[in-house]
Design an enzyme around this catalytic site. Sequence first.
Site, PDB file in Angstrom:
ATOM      1  N   ASP A  69       0.684  -1.104  -0.151  1.00 28.59           N
ATOM      2  CA  ASP A  69      -0.022  -0.130  -0.129  1.00 28.59           C
ATOM      3  C   ASP A  69       0.920   1.299  -0.116  1.00 28.59           C
ATOM      4  O   ASP A  69       2.085   1.203   0.547  1.00 28.59           O
ATOM      5  CB  ASP A  69      -1.067  -0.080   1.088  1.00 28.59           C
ATOM      6  CG  ASP A  69      -0.421  -0.439   2.550  1.00 28.59           C
ATOM      7  OD1 ASP A  69       0.839  -0.784   2.423  1.00 28.59           O
ATOM      8  OD2 ASP A  69      -1.162  -0.962   3.620  1.00 28.59           O
ATOM      9  N   GLU A 128      -5.537   3.592   3.456  1.00 29.21           N
ATOM     10  CA  GLU A 128      -6.133   4.225   4.721  1.00 29.21           C
ATOM     11  C   GLU A 128      -7.438   4.835   4.727  1.00 29.21           C
ATOM     12  O   GLU A 128      -8.271   5.207   5.513  1.00 29.21           O
ATOM     13  CB  GLU A 128      -4.992   5.362   5.190  1.00 29.21           C
ATOM     14  CG  GLU A 128      -3.984   4.654   5.467  1.00 29.21           C
ATOM     15  CD  GLU A 128      -3.867   3.978   7.039  1.00 29.21           C
ATOM     16  OE1 GLU A 128      -4.889   3.737   7.765  1.00 29.21           O
ATOM     17  OE2 GLU A 128      -2.756   3.314   7.349  1.00 29.21           O
TER      18      GLU A 128
END
EC number: 3.5.1.47
Length: 375
Positions: A69, A128
Amino acid sequence: MDGSKLVEVRRALHQIPELGFEEVKTQAFLLEYINQLPQAYLEIKTWKTGIVVKVQGSDPSKMIGYRADIDGLPMDEETSYSFRSTHPGKMHACGHDLHMTIALGVLTHFSKAQPKDNLLFIFQPAEEGPGGAQPMLASDILKEWRPDQIVALHIAPEYPVGTIATREGLLFANTSELFIDLKGQGGHAAYPHTTRDMIVAGAYLVTQLQSIVSRNVDPLDSAVVTIGKITGGTKQNIIAEKARIEGTIRTLSIESMQKVKQRIEALVKGIEAGFECSATIDYGANYCQVFNDEKLTREFINFTRDHSSIELIECTEAMTGEDFGYFLEEIPGFMFWLGVNSPYGLHDNRLEPSEQAIEVAVTHLINYLHYKSEN
């Protein structure tokens, strides 16, 4: 690859954190790095602010995916680093700068040492929030390049460098954001009887929300309802017309998540009736559990114990949330914790993970992927 070079890469990425689907500089940095690698085995595609790199195997029978990520968090950094974030109000406080660097280190090796099986490196945006995994999985790229199995890691500040932790089955919880907006009637502080005070209503609601886990969730199950932010009002002598409550829900079962949300909705209806106000609920980003494939995870645990000096810990499940769970719903695989030895935890603006963990992870993943490609 030279470990000092990887540290330089990590520090450069640490300085340019960007929020979900805004990772323009990050994508450009990653592409510049990847384009400088030997290209004989590589095919590169972009998706929104993400990147997918296929490494062509010499005699492929499967495709193994590796996901990293790439987004940061909306936080002001307070580390002791000389290479702090140059983006005010944004920070890599969850270790995604290390995640990207480790992926680049592994990719660098396989750009020069062709694997037998195909490898797929996925640099995913918006972990997120608002969530990049689901739309990326639905993209044409990942429909065409669909891994047969997939792996990811997450840094763990509480574990020492040289340690990996994972488990078969449930590793991370089901998670949901929570946003509740209350609207009443504002007015002068001297005339409360003419108003509907949303500061008071919000305070009552926060207290009631804390009863859900203790009184509505099976004690043998686990759940968390955390309120992290309350906003409302404009001045000390003005009764607030509006208030906003922001939090998160974490559960170890889908059934408990449904139960918690039902109770939240019931409590909010009670507040509406009791305080003669209106309310809206938004659950924002919802992430499913990270459920590790039992066979592949056990194989990784055994490989780690038999082929490295890394300490492998079979850990318990955690209330952490991760949208990698959506990959695991569709593709067999697993996630593991990487020890980085920091006194400050994830999402703390003082987080300083040990950079020694980068080389530990890169070396181990290279060895593991070679093993998987040959077996």
